[in-house]
Design a protein around this motif. Structure first.
Motif, PDB file in Angstrom:
ATOM      1  N   ARG A 102      30.493 -55.630 -97.285  1.00 62.51           N
ATOM      2  CA  ARG A 102      29.515 -56.056 -98.301  1.00 62.51           C
ATOM      3  C   ARG A 102      28.092 -55.881 -97.804  1.00 62.51           C
ATOM      4  NH1 ARG A 102      31.802 -61.663-101.011  1.00 62.51           N
ATOM      5  NH2 ARG A 102      33.694 -60.781-101.933  1.00 62.51           N
ATOM      6  N   TYR A 103      27.836 -56.209 -96.585  1.00 62.48           N
ATOM      7  CA  TYR A 103      26.476 -56.111 -96.050  1.00 62.48           C
ATOM      8  C   TYR A 103      26.555 -56.060 -94.537  1.00 62.48           C
ATOM      9  CZ  TYR A 103      27.264 -61.125 -95.406  1.00 62.48           C
ATOM     10  OH  TYR A 103      27.784 -62.340 -95.060  1.00 62.48           O
ATOM     11  N   ASN A 104      25.408 -55.600 -93.960  1.00 64.61           N
ATOM     12  CA  ASN A 104      25.256 -55.589 -92.509  1.00 64.61           C
ATOM     13  C   ASN A 104      23.853 -56.107 -92.226  1.00 64.61           C
ATOM     14  OD1 ASN A 104      24.570 -54.692 -89.792  1.00 64.61           O
ATOM     15  ND2 ASN A 104      26.469 -53.493 -89.877  1.00 64.61           N
ATOM     16  N   LEU A 105      23.767 -57.358 -91.850  1.00 58.97           N
ATOM     17  CA  LEU A 105      22.471 -58.025 -91.726  1.00 58.97           C
ATOM     18  C   LEU A 105      21.525 -57.322 -90.756  1.00 58.97           C
ATOM     19  CD1 LEU A 105      20.785 -60.353 -92.738  1.00 58.97           C
ATOM     20  CD2 LEU A 105      21.732 -61.782 -90.908  1.00 58.97           C
TER      21      LEU A 105
END
Length: 291
Positions: A102-105
């Motif tokens: 979903r995401y990669n901070l």
């Protein structure tokens, strides 16, 4: 059946068709590049389309332009490299659905912070060079008061007084008649003569509408406004006696004969300028006014 389709039925044909598909786009790109750059010389490419700068301020503009292109190409290389790397390394190998995220901070922080840093660096160099380009010295060597009006120019040298003329030596001329060759009145255009290797201040004002004062090898132009004086200063680094760059113009649409609002410019040695302006002083003092 097409020749390529027939060739693909045989091993040699398949190899040949692959070579054609691989090299045809490259050949087309090479031909396009050669065609586009055929009219360019090495200095034009080096300056990325800008003219040969004739002032110290114009050299700053060229340097800033080159630096902006280098930065843009570097960013482009990183982006294109990342795209190609992702296409090659993560190309489809099976029908299996790849791992979903979903995401990669850390990455999101990186591609948010890095553009801010890049914009900050570009802003710093732009502001630094703009301050140098627009700086006005306390005591310029030569001052020229420029008046724009529909559709010509007037140049005054207040440091060189003339009797009956509070503005000093004054140069006026005719509007270009639009003709070419022997019918042209180019020699009657207003003449702006300035010395090389000395600081020259231009004070700009308009008698009627908005104009714009543009000299090509300055790589710089400034609006000429009614009721709002404008100023800028240059230090020419070479002389200019002939060629297409010896014509300045208005670059702001100012009415019916805007395209004819031209003037001549000569950049001469300090000794030649002194001799010219002294001769103009004597001539205008003898005649009682501007020529």
């Amino acid at each position: 059946m097409s020749p390529i389709h027939r060739a693909e039925r045989h091993p040699r044909g398949r190899v040949r068709s692959r070579l054609v598909r691989r090299w045809l786009p490259r050949a087309a790109l090479s031909v396009a590049l050669v065609t586009l750059t055929a009219g360019c010389n090495s200095t034009t490419v080096e300056r990325l389309g800008l003219r040969n700068p004739l002032t110290s301020q114009a050299k700053l503009i060229v340097t800033l332009w080159q630096g902006s292109w280098i930065a843009a190409l570097a960013v482009g290389a990183v982006v294109w490299g990342g795209i190609l790397w992702a296409v090659v390394v993560y190309r489809k190998r099976s029908d299996k659905i790849p791992h979903q995220v979903r995401y990669n901070l850390p990455i999101e922080i990186m591609y948010t912070v890095i553009p801010f840093i890049m914009v900050g660096i570009l802003f710093y160099f732009t502001a630094r060079d703009e301050n140098k380009i627009t700086a006005l010295s306390a005591h310029p060597d030569v001052i020229v008061d420029v008046t724009g009006f529909q559709w010509s120019w007037e140049f005054q040298y207040p440091q060189y007084p003339v009797k009956n003329s509070p503005a000093g030596v004054t140069e006026v001329g005719q509007m270009w008649n639009g003709a070419q060759g022997s019918a042209s009145n180019e020699k009657q255009l207003p003449l702006l003569e300035i010395p090389a290797y000395e600081s020259v201040r231009f004070n700009l004002r308009s008698n009627d509408v908005v104009h714009s004062f543009w000299i090509l090898p300055f790589d710089f132009k400034r609006d000429v406004l009614p009721d709002h004086p404008n100023h800028f200063e240059v230090t020419p680094t070479a002389t200019l006696y002939s060629g297409p760059d010896t014509y300045g113009r208005c670059s702001e649409l100012c009415g019916l004969y805007h395209s004819r609002m031209l003037f001549r410019i000569k950049i001469v040695t300090p000794a030649q300028f002194k001799a010219w302006v002294t001769a103009q002083q004597k001539l205008q003092n003898a005649s009682g006014g501007a020529q």
